[in-house]
Design an enzyme around this catalytic site. Structure first.
Site: not given
Length: 273
Positions: A109, A2-3, A152, A90
């Site tokens: 997950r 998932p990048e 910041r 899954h």
DNA sequence: AGACGTACCTGACCGC
DNA sequence: TGCGGTCAGGTACGTC
């Protein structure tokens, strides 16, 4: 996978197979992932897929009924297309297409999510409203980053992973970009000088582009081999390399691992000041 | 507002 | 072989 580069690769990989194709049936095998599945998922049955694009790490499947199917892969999500679908553990969402192929969302997950939104109101959608700019856009430059960071105090690594500032930079790319820009990940964001910000912006863009290129090849490897993505093993300079010597470095302790915001950070204390 | 911690969940791996 | 602990590519939300 998932990048940002993998999400980009997934979109590119699906495009030829699903564009202008009809959805025969879409079904979810459980009530929820990170959020509940859309109650009206069935309403996309018989619609035609008109576009597939990426925003941040979301896959956006545009439909001819004015709706967009939003898919996020979380940490472990995989979005694949297959001709002879064999159910696997899954598999949480299965979409049958009119060309006989099947799109499958598998996510062990379950940190991913699926949502359905009006295409015309996407930018105002809850999930997108707060998102910062795309790292590969021209607007992501030294001036932009300076403005965002000047007040910041958070660590620079956490700042570049903050999706409200810039999207798509995950843990690996944050580590790699800071290494390339020779910036210590623990420094307060407002102490990074302009010439360093310039290097950081360039490093983020370069590494993401490189990874998108590698994503394509690793996806081909994925089909043939064991599912391991090549990028992480072969192309990272510091990520996952605790204790190793970094390139052309003579520091005694090698690459360090520390924890920031509950995530591992890898860096070279000698090169990254 | 910003900083920080926590929650969500399964599976792989390591040491005992 | 089994068990407990730790770690994993992300994000939203609560609290101070």
């Amino acid at each position: 996978m998932p990048e940002l580069p993998e999400v980009e690769t997934v979109c590119n990989g699906l495009r030829n197979d699903i564009l202008k194709v009809k959805i025969v049936s879409a079904k979810n095998n459980r009530p929820n992932l990170r959020i509940p599945f859309p109650r009206n998922l069935k309403s996309i049955n018989d619609s035609q897929i008109t576009s597939i694009t990426r925003r941040a790490k979301y896959v956006l499947m545009g439909l001819d009924i004015g709706k967009t199917l939003i898919i996020h892969l979380g940490m472990s999500g995989k979005l694949t297309i297959t001709k002879n679908y064999q159910p696997q553990k899954h598999d949480h969402m299965v979409i049958e297409l009119s060309n006989g192929k099947t799109v499958v969302l598998n996510d062990a997950r379950r940190f991913g999510l699926v949502a359905l939104a009006d295409s015309s109101k996407l930018e105002n959608h809850k999930l997108f409203k707060h998102l910062g700019i795309e790292p590969l856009d021209k607007e992501f430059n030294t001036q932009y980053l300076f403005e965002k960071l000047k007040n910041r105090k958070i660590a620079i690594k956490l700042a570049i992973m903050d999706q409200k500032i810039v999207v798509g930079v995950g843990n690996i790319y944050a580590c790699e970009a800071l290494y390339a820009a020779k910036i210590n990940p623990t420094r307060a964001a407002n102490t990074i000088k302009n010439d360093e910000l310039k290097k950081l912006v360039a490093a983020i863009k370069k590494i993401l582009k490189q990874a998108i290129k590698a994503g394509g090849s690793s996806l081909r490897d994925y089909v043939q081999a064991d599912g391991t993505l090549g990028y992480f093993q072969t192309m990272t300079k510091v990520y996952g390399r605790e204790g190793e010597k970094c390139e052309k470095c003579n520091c005694k302790s090698g690459i360090k691992r520390i924890t920031q915001g509950g995530r591992s950070t890898f860096y070279c204390a000698k090169k990254q000041k």
